[in-house]
Design a protein around this motif. Structure first.
Motif, PDB file in Angstrom:
ATOM      1  N   LEU A 204      54.147  33.541  45.613  1.00  0.00           N
ATOM      2  CA  LEU A 204      55.087  34.588  46.006  1.00  0.00           C
ATOM      3  C   LEU A 204      56.516  34.164  45.688  1.00  0.00           C
ATOM      4  CD1 LEU A 204      55.425  37.381  47.377  1.00  0.00           C
ATOM      5  CD2 LEU A 204      55.756  36.133  49.524  1.00  0.00           C
ATOM      6  N   ASN A 205      56.860  32.927  45.986  1.00  0.00           N
ATOM      7  CA  ASN A 205      58.209  32.435  45.727  1.00  0.00           C
ATOM      8  C   ASN A 205      58.350  31.840  44.323  1.00  0.00           C
ATOM      9  OD1 ASN A 205      59.836  32.816  48.221  1.00  0.00           O
ATOM     10  ND2 ASN A 205      58.079  31.749  49.092  1.00  0.00           N
ATOM     11  N   ASN A 206      57.236  31.510  43.698  1.00  0.00           N
ATOM     12  CA  ASN A 206      57.284  30.928  42.362  1.00  0.00           C
ATOM     13  C   ASN A 206      56.203  31.548  41.470  1.00  0.00           C
ATOM     14  OD1 ASN A 206      57.769  29.407  40.108  1.00  0.00           O
ATOM     15  ND2 ASN A 206      57.343  27.439  41.068  1.00  0.00           N
ATOM     16  N   PRO A 207      56.342  32.843  41.132  1.00  0.00           N
ATOM     17  CA  PRO A 207      55.327  33.493  40.300  1.00  0.00           C
ATOM     18  C   PRO A 207      55.235  32.898  38.900  1.00  0.00           C
ATOM     19  CG  PRO A 207      57.233  34.930  40.592  1.00  0.00           C
ATOM     20  CD  PRO A 207      57.423  33.761  41.505  1.00  0.00           C
ATOM     21  N   ASP A 208      56.292  32.214  38.449  1.00  0.00           N
ATOM     22  CA  ASP A 208      56.266  31.625  37.109  1.00  0.00           C
ATOM     23  C   ASP A 208      55.260  30.484  36.971  1.00  0.00           C
ATOM     24  OD1 ASP A 208      57.993  33.305  35.759  1.00  0.00           O
ATOM     25  OD2 ASP A 208      59.774  32.140  36.312  1.00  0.00           O
ATOM     26  N   LEU A 209      54.732  29.972  38.084  1.00  0.00           N
ATOM     27  CA  LEU A 209      53.672  28.954  37.985  1.00  0.00           C
ATOM     28  C   LEU A 209      52.504  29.457  37.143  1.00  0.00           C
ATOM     29  CD1 LEU A 209      53.384  27.374  41.557  1.00  0.00           C
ATOM     30  CD2 LEU A 209      54.019  26.216  39.432  1.00  0.00           C
ATOM     31  N   VAL A 210      52.275  30.781  37.172  1.00  0.00           N
ATOM     32  CA  VAL A 210      51.159  31.354  36.424  1.00  0.00           C
ATOM     33  C   VAL A 210      51.409  31.268  34.916  1.00  0.00           C
ATOM     34  CG1 VAL A 210      49.709  33.415  36.105  1.00  0.00           C
ATOM     35  CG2 VAL A 210      50.613  32.874  38.361  1.00  0.00           C
ATOM     36  N   ARG A 211      52.644  31.239  34.486  1.00  0.00           N
ATOM     37  CA  ARG A 211      52.924  31.118  33.049  1.00  0.00           C
ATOM     38  C   ARG A 211      53.296  29.693  32.640  1.00  0.00           C
ATOM     39  NH1 ARG A 211      58.181  30.651  31.502  1.00  0.00           N
ATOM     40  NH2 ARG A 211      59.764  31.395  32.935  1.00  0.00           N
ATOM     41  N   GLU A 212      53.447  28.814  33.618  1.00  0.00           N
ATOM     42  CA  GLU A 212      53.848  27.440  33.326  1.00  0.00           C
ATOM     43  C   GLU A 212      52.703  26.433  33.408  1.00  0.00           C
ATOM     44  OE1 GLU A 212      56.905  26.974  36.262  1.00  0.00           O
ATOM     45  OE2 GLU A 212      58.395  28.028  35.052  1.00  0.00           O
ATOM     46  N   ASP A 213      51.648  26.751  34.143  1.00  0.00           N
ATOM     47  CA  ASP A 213      50.540  25.823  34.373  1.00  0.00           C
ATOM     48  C   ASP A 213      49.235  26.536  34.014  1.00  0.00           C
ATOM     49  OD1 ASP A 213      48.347  24.480  35.688  1.00  0.00           O
ATOM     50  OD2 ASP A 213      49.795  23.447  36.965  1.00  0.00           O
ATOM     51  N   ASP A 214      48.576  26.083  32.950  1.00  0.00           N
ATOM     52  CA  ASP A 214      47.390  26.800  32.484  1.00  0.00           C
ATOM     53  C   ASP A 214      46.262  26.794  33.512  1.00  0.00           C
ATOM     54  OD1 ASP A 214      46.812  24.020  31.787  1.00  0.00           O
ATOM     55  OD2 ASP A 214      45.220  24.795  30.510  1.00  0.00           O
ATOM     56  N   SER A 215      46.117  25.733  34.272  1.00  0.00           N
ATOM     57  CA  SER A 215      45.092  25.729  35.311  1.00  0.00           C
ATOM     58  C   SER A 215      45.379  26.806  36.349  1.00  0.00           C
ATOM     59  CB  SER A 215      45.004  24.356  35.983  1.00  0.00           C
ATOM     60  OG  SER A 215      44.077  24.413  37.054  1.00  0.00           O
ATOM     61  N   VAL A 216      46.628  26.969  36.726  1.00  0.00           N
ATOM     62  CA  VAL A 216      47.002  28.016  37.690  1.00  0.00           C
ATOM     63  C   VAL A 216      46.719  29.394  37.099  1.00  0.00           C
ATOM     64  CG1 VAL A 216      48.916  29.071  38.973  1.00  0.00           C
ATOM     65  CG2 VAL A 216      48.681  26.576  38.908  1.00  0.00           C
ATOM     66  N   ALA A 217      47.041  29.583  35.819  1.00  0.00           N
ATOM     67  CA  ALA A 217      46.773  30.873  35.174  1.00  0.00           C
ATOM     68  C   ALA A 217      45.277  31.190  35.227  1.00  0.00           C
ATOM     69  CB  ALA A 217      47.265  30.848  33.727  1.00  0.00           C
ATOM     70  N   TRP A 218      44.443  30.217  34.858  1.00  0.00           N
ATOM     71  CA  TRP A 218      42.992  30.422  34.911  1.00  0.00           C
ATOM     72  C   TRP A 218      42.524  30.627  36.352  1.00  0.00           C
ATOM     73  CZ3 TRP A 218      40.585  31.869  30.824  1.00  0.00           C
ATOM     74  CH2 TRP A 218      40.907  31.370  29.552  1.00  0.00           C
ATOM     75  N   GLN A 219      43.096  29.883  37.296  1.00  0.00           N
ATOM     76  CA  GLN A 219      42.702  30.040  38.700  1.00  0.00           C
ATOM     77  C   GLN A 219      42.975  31.458  39.197  1.00  0.00           C
ATOM     78  OE1 GLN A 219      44.064  26.868  41.413  1.00  0.00           O
ATOM     79  NE2 GLN A 219      44.345  25.608  39.574  1.00  0.00           N
ATOM     80  N   THR A 220      44.139  32.019  38.833  1.00  0.00           N
ATOM     81  CA  THR A 220      44.442  33.380  39.296  1.00  0.00           C
ATOM     82  C   THR A 220      43.477  34.381  38.675  1.00  0.00           C
ATOM     83  OG1 THR A 220      46.153  33.812  37.598  1.00  0.00           O
ATOM     84  CG2 THR A 220      46.888  32.883  39.729  1.00  0.00           C
ATOM     85  N   ALA A 221      43.095  34.153  37.415  1.00  0.00           N
ATOM     86  CA  ALA A 221      42.131  35.051  36.774  1.00  0.00           C
ATOM     87  C   ALA A 221      40.778  34.975  37.478  1.00  0.00           C
ATOM     88  CB  ALA A 221      41.994  34.702  35.296  1.00  0.00           C
ATOM     89  N   LEU A 222      40.322  33.767  37.748  1.00  0.00           N
ATOM     90  CA  LEU A 222      39.029  33.622  38.427  1.00  0.00           C
ATOM     91  C   LEU A 222      39.103  34.085  39.875  1.00  0.00           C
ATOM     92  CD1 LEU A 222      37.686  30.303  36.897  1.00  0.00           C
ATOM     93  CD2 LEU A 222      36.803  32.621  36.546  1.00  0.00           C
ATOM     94  N   TRP A 223      40.245  33.884  40.530  1.00  0.00           N
ATOM     95  CA  TRP A 223      40.414  34.395  41.894  1.00  0.00           C
ATOM     96  C   TRP A 223      40.222  35.906  41.887  1.00  0.00           C
ATOM     97  CZ3 TRP A 223      44.357  37.870  43.124  1.00  0.00           C
ATOM     98  CH2 TRP A 223      44.407  38.261  44.465  1.00  0.00           C
ATOM     99  N   PHE A 224      40.895  36.586  40.959  1.00  0.00           N
ATOM    100  CA  PHE A 224      40.756  38.044  40.893  1.00  0.00           C
ATOM    101  C   PHE A 224      39.313  38.420  40.581  1.00  0.00           C
ATOM    102  CE2 PHE A 224      40.873  42.292  39.261  1.00  0.00           C
ATOM    103  CZ  PHE A 224      41.782  42.923  40.094  1.00  0.00           C
TER     104      PHE A 224
END
Length: 196
Positions: free
Chosen positions: A107-127
């Motif tokens: 919420l405070n750092n949405p750019d983590l999704v574009r800066e960390d590939d593991s986080v990007a994949w985690q958000t995709a799998l979370w959804f």
């Protein structure tokens, strides 16, 4: 499978994220598991332009993806919650929910999704694994429960694409799914369940 893949999207990032969601492509028989993987790959192929784009490409459309009526508001700014990642996580409500589930302050750092590939994949799998989006079931349950590929489309972008809203987009997703099922050596399933 993704010949023009952006180097941001790594296999290591994907497997790291998959470790947090062991039921992903691990539920049911081999056919079901392969169909789920193909469905996920087809949808991320469509959402990210073949794993090329990390963020929505139309900056003019970023606009206000924030529901300021939420008790937590829009701490990163009104337009900060545009789509990012392989399933294009968007809106402050989704960044908050995904962050809470993953133990991250998205919420405070949405750019983590574009800066960390593991986080990007985690958000995709979370959804994929936990959200019903515009549908009535998660994408994971749509495949493992027999609903078919069309229900994954409804979950991810059904409000805009299903019910005749954008048949060309639906067809593009279906064709991607058929390519990925062929690559994985599995039939795509009942023809009537491929679209929404």
């Amino acid at each position: 499978m993704f010949p023009n893949r952006n180097s941001f999207y790594t296999y290591a990032g994907l497997t790291d994220a998959m470790a947090k969601f062991p039921a992903f492509a691990g539920t049911g028989d081999e056919v079901t598991r392969k169909r789920e993987l193909a469905a996920f790959l087809a949808n991320i192929d469509h959402e990210s332009g073949g794993l090329v784009h990390i963020e929505e490409i139309n900056r003019a459309a970023w606009g206000n993806y924030c529901d300021a009526g939420q008790p937590y508001g829009c701490p990163a700014g009104q337009s900060a919650y545009h789509g990012r990642g392989p399933i294009q996580l968007s809106w402050n409500t989704n960044y908050k929910a995904a962050g809470d589930a993953l133990g991250l302050d998205l919420l405070n750092n949405p750019d983590l999704v574009r800066e960390d590939d593991s986080v990007a994949w985690q958000t995709a799998l979370w959804f994929w694994m936990t959200q019903s989006g515009a549908g009535t079931t998660t994408a994971h349950s749509a495949i493992t429960g027999g609903g078919g590929f069309g229900e994954t489309i409804r979950t991810i972008n059904g409000a805009l694409e299903c019910g005749g809203g954008n048949p060309a987009q639906v067809q593009a997703r279906v064709e991607a799914y058929q390519r990925f099922t062929a690559a994985l050596g599995v039939e795509p399933g009942d023809e009537s369940t491929l679209t929404c």
